[in-house]
Motif scaffolding. Structure first.
Motif, mmCIF file in Angstrom:
data_model
loop_
_atom_site.group_PDB
_atom_site.id
_atom_site.type_symbol
_atom_site.label_atom_id
_atom_site.label_comp_id
_atom_site.label_asym_id
_atom_site.label_seq_id
_atom_site.Cartn_x
_atom_site.Cartn_y
_atom_site.Cartn_z
ATOM 1 N N THR A 22 -6.127 -19.576 -6.384
ATOM 2 C CA THR A 22 -5.766 -21.171 -7.277
ATOM 3 C C THR A 22 -4.193 -20.929 -7.271
ATOM 4 O O THR A 22 -3.776 -22.132 -7.045
ATOM 5 C CB THR A 22 -6.174 -20.667 -8.650
ATOM 6 O OG1 THR A 22 -7.659 -20.551 -8.922
ATOM 7 C CG2 THR A 22 -5.915 -21.650 -9.760
ATOM 8 N N THR A 23 -3.583 -20.156 -7.449
ATOM 9 C CA THR A 23 -1.873 -20.100 -7.859
ATOM 10 C C THR A 23 -1.293 -20.407 -6.453
ATOM 11 O O THR A 23 -0.414 -21.168 -6.311
ATOM 12 C CB THR A 23 -1.577 -18.918 -8.288
ATOM 13 O OG1 THR A 23 -1.822 -17.595 -7.483
ATOM 14 C CG2 THR A 23 -2.018 -18.425 -9.681
ATOM 15 N N ALA A 24 -1.869 -19.595 -5.381
ATOM 16 C CA ALA A 24 -1.447 -20.042 -4.057
ATOM 17 C C ALA A 24 -1.575 -21.453 -3.602
ATOM 18 O O ALA A 24 -0.701 -22.050 -3.070
ATOM 19 C CB ALA A 24 -1.971 -19.109 -3.022
ATOM 20 N N SER A 25 -2.828 -22.124 -4.011
ATOM 21 C CA SER A 25 -3.247 -23.299 -3.405
ATOM 22 C C SER A 25 -2.290 -24.562 -4.189
ATOM 23 O O SER A 25 -1.785 -25.349 -3.689
ATOM 24 C CB SER A 25 -4.592 -23.967 -3.585
ATOM 25 O OG SER A 25 -4.859 -24.878 -3.244
ATOM 26 N N ILE A 26 -2.075 -23.977 -5.461
ATOM 27 C CA ILE A 26 -1.029 -25.026 -6.186
ATOM 28 C C ILE A 26 0.202 -25.048 -5.481
ATOM 29 O O ILE A 26 0.753 -26.093 -5.265
ATOM 30 C CB ILE A 26 -0.976 -24.434 -7.438
ATOM 31 C CG1 ILE A 26 -2.195 -24.789 -8.445
ATOM 32 C CG2 ILE A 26 0.204 -25.069 -8.479
ATOM 33 C CD1 ILE A 26 -2.059 -23.823 -9.673
ATOM 34 N N ILE A 27 0.680 -24.069 -5.115
ATOM 35 C CA ILE A 27 2.168 -23.901 -4.494
ATOM 36 C C ILE A 27 2.163 -24.503 -3.259
ATOM 37 O O ILE A 27 3.147 -25.199 -2.801
ATOM 38 C CB ILE A 27 2.600 -22.455 -4.509
ATOM 39 C CG1 ILE A 27 2.895 -22.016 -6.011
ATOM 40 C CG2 ILE A 27 3.992 -22.167 -3.599
ATOM 41 C CD1 ILE A 27 3.358 -20.350 -6.179
ATOM 42 N N HIS A 28 1.253 -24.150 -2.497
ATOM 43 C CA HIS A 28 1.076 -24.747 -1.082
ATOM 44 C C HIS A 28 0.891 -26.261 -1.011
ATOM 45 O O HIS A 28 1.323 -26.739 -0.286
ATOM 46 C CB HIS A 28 -0.038 -24.023 -0.323
ATOM 47 C CG HIS A 28 0.422 -22.716 0.238
ATOM 48 N ND1 HIS A 28 0.873 -21.493 -0.485
ATOM 49 C CD2 HIS A 28 0.832 -22.243 1.668
ATOM 50 C CE1 HIS A 28 1.176 -20.548 0.379
ATOM 51 N NE2 HIS A 28 1.285 -21.058 1.630
ATOM 52 N N THR A 29 0.218 -26.613 -2.020
ATOM 53 C CA THR A 29 -0.177 -28.056 -1.878
ATOM 54 C C THR A 29 1.123 -28.930 -2.454
ATOM 55 O O THR A 29 1.377 -29.761 -1.584
ATOM 56 C CB THR A 29 -1.101 -28.672 -2.916
ATOM 57 O OG1 THR A 29 -2.363 -27.936 -2.841
ATOM 58 C CG2 THR A 29 -1.302 -29.991 -3.148
ATOM 59 N N LEU A 30 2.025 -28.395 -3.382
ATOM 60 C CA LEU A 30 3.215 -29.121 -3.683
ATOM 61 C C LEU A 30 4.094 -28.717 -2.666
ATOM 62 O O LEU A 30 5.033 -29.772 -2.374
ATOM 63 C CB LEU A 30 3.725 -28.356 -4.736
ATOM 64 C CG LEU A 30 2.918 -28.596 -6.058
ATOM 65 C CD1 LEU A 30 3.211 -27.878 -7.350
ATOM 66 C CD2 LEU A 30 2.775 -30.143 -6.499
ATOM 67 N N LEU A 31 4.105 -27.769 -1.815
ATOM 68 C CA LEU A 31 5.390 -27.645 -0.828
ATOM 69 C C LEU A 31 4.884 -28.037 0.495
ATOM 70 O O LEU A 31 5.949 -28.658 1.225
ATOM 71 C CB LEU A 31 5.652 -25.996 -0.871
ATOM 72 C CG LEU A 31 6.439 -25.559 -1.811
ATOM 73 C CD1 LEU A 31 6.492 -23.753 -1.641
ATOM 74 C CD2 LEU A 31 7.700 -25.864 -2.203
ATOM 75 N N TYR A 32 3.875 -27.848 1.004
ATOM 76 C CA TYR A 32 3.310 -28.071 2.374
ATOM 77 C C TYR A 32 2.307 -29.449 2.421
ATOM 78 O O TYR A 32 2.015 -29.777 3.575
ATOM 79 C CB TYR A 32 2.832 -26.991 2.928
ATOM 80 C CG TYR A 32 3.852 -25.844 2.984
ATOM 81 C CD1 TYR A 32 4.962 -26.017 3.558
ATOM 82 C CD2 TYR A 32 3.580 -24.773 2.092
ATOM 83 C CE1 TYR A 32 6.124 -24.825 3.329
ATOM 84 C CE2 TYR A 32 4.359 -23.555 2.192
ATOM 85 C CZ TYR A 32 5.600 -23.862 2.688
ATOM 86 O OH TYR A 32 6.605 -22.803 2.663
ATOM 87 N N GLY A 33 1.631 -29.553 1.301
ATOM 88 C CA GLY A 33 0.544 -30.643 1.304
ATOM 89 C C GLY A 33 -0.676 -30.367 1.654
ATOM 90 O O GLY A 33 -1.457 -31.311 1.950
ATOM 91 N N PHE A 34 -1.038 -29.012 1.787
ATOM 92 C CA PHE A 34 -2.200 -28.611 2.020
ATOM 93 C C PHE A 34 -2.879 -27.454 1.012
ATOM 94 O O PHE A 34 -2.211 -26.955 0.374
ATOM 95 C CB PHE A 34 -2.706 -28.136 3.494
ATOM 96 C CG PHE A 34 -2.056 -26.804 3.624
ATOM 97 C CD1 PHE A 34 -2.519 -25.617 3.310
ATOM 98 C CD2 PHE A 34 -0.769 -26.660 4.007
ATOM 99 C CE1 PHE A 34 -2.126 -24.128 3.676
ATOM 100 C CE2 PHE A 34 -0.085 -25.531 4.498
ATOM 101 C CZ PHE A 34 -0.839 -24.297 4.012
#
Length: 401
Positions: free
Chosen positions: A106-118
């Motif tokens: 959950t937390t990693a997906s939030i950060i990766h979505t905001l930083l890298y778009g996936f």
């Protein structure tokens, strides 16, 4: 490092006076050679000294992580909290799941979505596992005095077979929610029931809690702050370095002293937080009228010019996930498949280092009632949601700032 005085700060007042009020004096970091020079190549802002480079990076971070911009990320954080509920609902009939994997995703997906778009969909995703491993290594690297090369940097000129830290550092360069679950399983002396009473009164059974419910849910906010106090992610505190000699209440602090705010001890200061500091008591964050006590210190995010710029972002994630988990599930210990007996969870079982994590354990997330299944199922699996539209919405919000 050899011969440097090390000063441990054990009260919030002293830590605030030294590290916050005299921030310019204690704004540098000690030279942890393995972490700063070898593993991080001088690029990690946490370990940079207070130079123009650091100030430039800090200004960039604050511009996207301060309270106002952090609020723009709530749509992504809310989306991922909904996916977490959906995933947990699918496992509700099991004997228990690995809590770490679900929350890390959950937390990693939030950060990766905001930083890298996936987004990250699988707890076993290779990217996620690499990030987890990197964080574990970083926690080890940054301990003051833990590595001989920090005390004698000249040793780095030895050949590789005599300097094993080199390979580990090079590999590193290439490559807080779980404690809430532990508290629900091991520390529930009535706080879950009180939280649900507040949630049921404000939210009701027909929808999930939303970020805009926060002003009317002070007890949920108190739970979030108590998690951060009870089990701070960085209990030893990040080390500071005195840039010049100073005195404090008659004590001489030489130039080049390593100053560490002992967050674990500070968070257990009875004069500030009240009695029974080792117990999980959210009420300590409320006044006699039930309002949230924002005046209490929050040592978990550090002090002075080194205060964590991501504190608003982190609190937003914690708040929406905690509120939704309490609204949705009875959180219980996992059970043994053979006997059906609960598997004990040790609230003190953790890793050691700069970052303190709970050791792996299993837990069950049992829906509170049929209405929970209906609401979560109605919201559905979020992987079909166009998250790029949410990112464009966030971009539009930033264009207004």
């Amino acid at each position: 490092m050899l011969g440097q005085p090390v000063i441990i700060l054990s009260t919030s007042e002293v830590a605030h006076d030294l590290l916050a009020k005299r921030g310019a004096i204690f704004s540098d970091r000690p030279r942890l050679f393995l972490a700063t020079e070898l593993a991080l190549k001088g690029l990690n802002i946490l370990m940079m000294n207070y130079t123009d480079q650091f100030r430039h990076h800090q200004r960039l971070q604050v511009s996207v992580l301060n309270a106002t911009p952090a609020a723009a990320y709530l749509p992504i954080q809310t989306l991922e909290s909904q996916q977490l509920l959906y995933d947990l609902l699918q496992t509700s009939a099991s004997t228990g799941i690995d809590v770490q994997g679900a929350f890390q995703r959950t937390t990693a997906s939030i950060i990766h979505t905001l930083l890298y778009g996936f987004r990250i969909q699988d707890p076993n995703d290779s990217v996620l596992r690499s990030v987890v491993k990197l964080n574990e290594e970083f926690s080890e690297f940054i301990q003051v005095g833990a590595h001989i090369v920090d005390q004698f940097p000249v040793l780095n000129h030895l050949p590789g077979f005599l300097a094993p830290w080199k390979a580990k550092a090079e590999n590193h360069y290439r490559t807080n929610l779980v404690w809430f679950v532990v508290a629900c399983i091991t520390q529930n002396q009535g706080f879950v029931a009180r939280a649900r009473a507040e949630l049921d009164a404000v939210v009701g059974p027909d929808r999930l809690p939303r970020p805009d419910d926060q002003p009317r849910l002070p007890y949920i906010t108190a739970i979030v702050e108590e998690v951060l106090r009870w089990r701070p992610a960085g209990p030893e505190g990040a080390p500071h370095l005195s840039r010049e000699e100073t005195t404090y209440h008659g004590y001489r602090i030489p130039r080049g002293s390593v100053v560490v705010a002992n967050i674990w001890t500070i968070a257990r200061e009875e004069a500030v937080f009240g009695p029974h500091p080792d117990a999980f008591i959210p009420e300590r964050w409320l006044d006699d009228h039930g309002a949230f006590r924002s005046s209490l210190p929050a040592p978990a995010f550090g002090y002075g010019r080194r205060t964590c710029p991501g504190r608003y972002f982190a609190r937003n994630v914690l708040w929406i996930v905690v509120a939704r988990l309490l609204w949705s599930f009875d959180i219980r210990a996992g059970v043994a498949a053979e006997t059906g007996e609960p598997i004990p969870v040790d609230p003190e079982a953790c890793t050691y280092g700069l970052v303190m994590r709970a050791l792996p354990f299993t837990a069950r997330f049992v829906p509170r009632g049929s209405w929970v299944r209906e609401v979560i199922a109605r919201a559905g699996d979020t992987y079909g949601t166009d998250h790029t539209a949410l990112l464009r919405q966030i971009g539009a919000e930033f264009s207004k700032l």
